[in-house]
Motif scaffolding. Structure first.
Motif, PDB file in Angstrom:
ATOM      1  N   GLN B 117      73.452  51.284  22.162  1.00 15.52           N
ATOM      2  CA  GLN B 117      73.775  51.890  23.447  1.00 15.52           C
ATOM      3  C   GLN B 117      73.412  50.948  24.596  1.00 15.52           C
ATOM      4  OE1 GLN B 117      75.216  55.187  24.099  1.00 15.52           O
ATOM      5  NE2 GLN B 117      75.843  54.642  22.044  1.00 15.52           N
ATOM      6  N   ALA B 120      75.928  47.967  24.403  1.00 17.86           N
ATOM      7  CA  ALA B 120      77.258  48.306  24.908  1.00 17.86           C
ATOM      8  C   ALA B 120      77.224  48.363  26.433  1.00 17.86           C
ATOM      9  CB  ALA B 120      77.727  49.632  24.326  1.00 17.86           C
ATOM     10  N   ALA B 121      76.175  48.981  26.980  1.00 14.47           N
ATOM     11  CA  ALA B 121      76.063  49.068  28.434  1.00 14.47           C
ATOM     12  C   ALA B 121      75.865  47.672  29.027  1.00 14.47           C
ATOM     13  CB  ALA B 121      74.900  49.976  28.824  1.00 14.47           C
ATOM     14  N   GLY B 122      75.074  46.856  28.341  1.00 12.65           N
ATOM     15  CA  GLY B 122      74.785  45.506  28.816  1.00 12.65           C
ATOM     16  C   GLY B 122      76.033  44.645  28.924  1.00 12.65           C
ATOM     17  N   VAL B 123      76.860  44.635  27.874  1.00 15.93           N
ATOM     18  CA  VAL B 123      78.044  43.777  27.939  1.00 15.93           C
ATOM     19  C   VAL B 123      79.064  44.303  28.947  1.00 15.93           C
ATOM     20  CG1 VAL B 123      77.895  42.734  25.657  1.00 15.93           C
ATOM     21  CG2 VAL B 123      79.106  44.882  25.923  1.00 15.93           C
ATOM     22  N   LEU B 124      78.984  45.588  29.283  1.00 19.07           N
ATOM     23  CA  LEU B 124      79.888  46.111  30.306  1.00 19.07           C
ATOM     24  C   LEU B 124      79.366  45.807  31.711  1.00 19.07           C
ATOM     25  CD1 LEU B 124      80.804  49.542  28.696  1.00 19.07           C
ATOM     26  CD2 LEU B 124      82.353  47.627  29.082  1.00 19.07           C
ATOM     27  N   GLY B 125      78.166  45.245  31.789  1.00 20.20           N
ATOM     28  CA  GLY B 125      77.643  44.828  33.083  1.00 20.20           C
ATOM     29  C   GLY B 125      76.809  45.870  33.805  1.00 20.20           C
ATOM     30  N   PHE B 126      76.491  46.978  33.132  1.00 20.49           N
ATOM     31  CA  PHE B 126      75.589  47.953  33.755  1.00 20.49           C
ATOM     32  C   PHE B 126      74.227  47.297  34.024  1.00 20.49           C
ATOM     33  CE2 PHE B 126      78.405  51.020  31.591  1.00 20.49           C
ATOM     34  CZ  PHE B 126      78.591  51.953  32.598  1.00 20.49           C
ATOM     35  N   THR B 127      73.625  47.592  35.175  1.00 19.73           N
ATOM     36  CA  THR B 127      72.275  47.098  35.443  1.00 19.73           C
ATOM     37  C   THR B 127      71.302  47.911  34.593  1.00 19.73           C
ATOM     38  OG1 THR B 127      71.889  48.695  37.190  1.00 19.73           O
ATOM     39  CG2 THR B 127      72.885  46.590  37.836  1.00 19.73           C
ATOM     40  N   GLN B 130      71.054  51.416  35.996  1.00 21.98           N
ATOM     41  CA  GLN B 130      72.258  52.204  35.664  1.00 21.98           C
ATOM     42  C   GLN B 130      72.254  52.582  34.188  1.00 21.98           C
ATOM     43  OE1 GLN B 130      75.261  49.399  36.930  1.00 21.98           O
ATOM     44  NE2 GLN B 130      75.942  50.730  38.586  1.00 21.98           N
ATOM     45  N   ARG B 134      72.363  56.451  33.543  1.00 30.05           N
ATOM     46  CA  ARG B 134      73.701  56.920  33.178  1.00 30.05           C
ATOM     47  C   ARG B 134      73.873  57.085  31.672  1.00 30.05           C
ATOM     48  NH1 ARG B 134      76.971  58.126  37.710  1.00 30.05           N
ATOM     49  NH2 ARG B 134      76.160  56.871  39.420  1.00 30.05           N
ATOM     50  N   ILE B 135      73.260  56.187  30.920  1.00 34.75           N
ATOM     51  CA  ILE B 135      73.544  56.155  29.483  1.00 34.75           C
ATOM     52  C   ILE B 135      72.387  56.719  28.662  1.00 34.75           C
ATOM     53  CG2 ILE B 135      74.225  54.680  27.542  1.00 34.75           C
ATOM     54  CD1 ILE B 135      76.256  54.692  29.844  1.00 34.75           C
ATOM     55  N   PRO B 138      70.506  60.792  29.869  1.00 32.41           N
ATOM     56  CA  PRO B 138      71.195  62.024  29.458  1.00 32.41           C
ATOM     57  C   PRO B 138      71.092  62.293  27.955  1.00 32.41           C
ATOM     58  CG  PRO B 138      72.618  60.677  30.852  1.00 32.41           C
ATOM     59  CD  PRO B 138      71.412  59.846  30.551  1.00 32.41           C
TER      60      PRO B 138
END
Ligand SMILES: Nc1ncnc2c1ncn2[C@@H]1O[C@H](COP(=O)(O)OP(=O)(O)OP(=O)(O)O)[C@@H](O)[C@H]1O
Ligand SMILES: [Mg+2]
Lengths: 252, 216
Positions: B117, B120-127, B130, B134-135, B138
């Motif tokens: 998780q 996946a968030a990292g490669v999408l560029g989420f800080t 975030q 966000r991930i 929740p």
């Protein structure tokens, strides 16, 4: 001459005492499809993860087009890394969709929150992408309600939504049944026809032969052989490559 | 004493119990998250400080912690004891104690989220911020609801420990009425009230759990 989107020079990476990548160099040009094959444990995943900044290398250079991400093992600052992440997408073996988001949200969250694009535009594009992936009507489903193949197609749509210059796949079909595997391979083939630049780690040798321009064969952390796809598969030069291909074809 | 006035006294006490309950949750739930972060800190001095904190809070009786919170300022710093501080001391002690338990629940929830998780968030560029809010968070909420429900139910009953500082919550009231009128009835009534209170709490938590049932 099409331009170079990814350039890797002399990558070296160790996990503790284990040298996993040894002096790896290769580059990928715009529109090219490169497959990486090789025996288990040869460092294919690690190489892809290093390129995608999920791991760091100890030595070597990495650049995405004009963006110098790493020079001799020293990484650039945060902003450059952030820029670099906009230039590639990554599709994982196990999808790694966000389970609490529905399909639409999985695809649109990053373009909205990271790239701060317009909501209307992003949603329109997401619908197009999902349609292309054969997932129309699944916008409001949750990942747990989808088959493995559908989940992987959402993951591909999620990566494409960021408009990456280059797309990495790490064994995108290994977690899937043969039938679902074909589903994903077809999607990748279609992307190749549209000249999407891709680097694919795979054990599907025939697929690699047919879809890619170039194949890289890795063993023990080295690039042992590299060449035009069909000639590497049909007429391997190196003994290790021959052995590996013979082993694979024997297995079926 | 007639039943009506007995019940009205008990209900006044119940109100205080409810107040302790909600104030404790209000402070303990977020504080627990901060403690969980401290406990998971990469800085091992920080991590150890929080580890010791959690260990003390879980390893000593809540009643003792209540007494320390109330009398501590006087014995340690010679600050005169104000009677108005009683209620505050209860809230402080309960919050600090429950935050420690919550921290461990959050920690196991956070550590149970697959590394994929984050990647996946990292490669999408989420800080990182975030990614967490966000991930990760929740999904943690969904995972921790059952163990948090356990704590919340225990808290309902633990509010009665405030009697050790003579705060006029329901149990203190029941005890006073019972000894003044030599009757068991206030205890029985208090028991019923605690039970109903907990029943409602459990019902609410179950509803919350159901609402998050839309994904696995
Ligand atoms: N996080 C890690 N920590 C320690 N060792 C690791 C780690 N990741 C990979 N390795 C080791 O590095 C080597 C290369 O692993 P890698 O996953 O890159 O191989 P691979 O070529 O992708 O194999 P496969 O075809 O089985 O996926 C293996 O020996 C593996 O055990
Ligand atoms: Mg691998």
């Amino acid at each position: 001459m099409s331009k170079e989107l990814l350039k890797i020079c002399n990558f070296s990476k160790t996990f503790g005492d284990l040298a996993v990548l040894k002096d790896i160099s290769f580059s990928v040009k715009e529109g090219e499809v490169v497959s990486i094959i090789g025996p288990s444990g040869s460092g294919k995943t690690t190489l892809l993860r290093c390129a995608a900044l999920l791991e760091s290398v100890e030595k070597g250079d990495l650049s995405y087009g004009d963006l110098q991400v790493c020079v001799q093992g020293v990484y650039a600052g945060k902003n450059v890394l952030k820029d670099a992440k906009n230039r590639f997408g990554f599709v994982f073996q196990n999808f790694h969709l966000f389970p609490h988001y529905n399909v639409m949200e999985n695809v649109t969250k990053a373009p909205l929150l990271v790239q701060k694009r317009d909501k209307k535009e992003v949603e329109e594009m997401a619908r197009q992408l999902l349609k292309k992936m054969g997932l129309s009507g699944k916008e409001n489903s949750y990942p747990c309600e989808l088959s493995g193949g559908q989940q992987q197609r959402v993951a591909i749509a999620r990566a494409l939504a960021m408009k990456p210059g280059i797309l990495f796949f790490d064994e995108p079909t290994s977690a899937l049944d043969p039938e679902l595997t074909q589903e994903i391979l077809k999607v990748i083939r279609d992307l190749a026809e549209e000249k999407m630049t891709m680097v694919i780690v795979t054990h599907e040798i025939n697929f690699a032969r047919n879809v890619s321009d170039r194949i890289i064969f890795m063993a023990d952390g080295y690039i042992v052989e590299e060449g035009e796809a069909s000639s590497l598969v049909d007429h391997p030069q190196n003994e290790r490559t021959k052995e590996f291909l013979a082993f694979i074809s024997q297995k079926g | 004493m007639d039943y009506a006035s007995m019940f009205s006294e008990l209900l006044k006490g119940l109100l205080v119990s409810v107040e302790i309950f909600f104030l404790t949750l209000l402070f303990a739930l977020p504080l627990g998250l901060l403690i969980a972060f401290g406990r998971m800190s990469k800085n091992c001095i920080v991590a150890n400080i929080f580890r010791v904190y959690i260990s003390i809070m879980r390893g000593t009786p809540l009643m003792l912690q209540l007494l320390v919170c109330f009398f501590g300022p006087y014995y340690l710093f010679k600050i005169p004891l104000a009677s108005s501080y009683r209620f505050a001391a209860v809230i402080i002690a309960f919050s600090l104690n429950y935050a420690a338990y919550c921290a461990e629940i959050y920690r196991s929830g956070i550590q149970g989220i697959p590394a994929g998780q984050y990647e996946a968030a990292g490669v999408l560029g989420f800080t990182p911020v975030q990614t967490f809010f966000r991930i990760i968070f929740p999904q943690v909420v969904k995972r921790v609801i059952p163990p948090v429900t356990n704590e919340v139910i225990t808290l309902v009953k633990d509010t009665s420990l405030a009697f050790s500082l003579s705060v006029m919550e329901m149990f203190t009231m029941a005890k006073q009425i019972a000894s003044a009128h030599t009757t068991m009835i206030p205890f029985v009534a208090a028991g019923v009230f605690y039970y109903v209170f907990n029943f409602l709490v459990a019902f609410g938590m179950e509803r919350l759990e159901k609402r998050l049932d839309y994904y696995r």
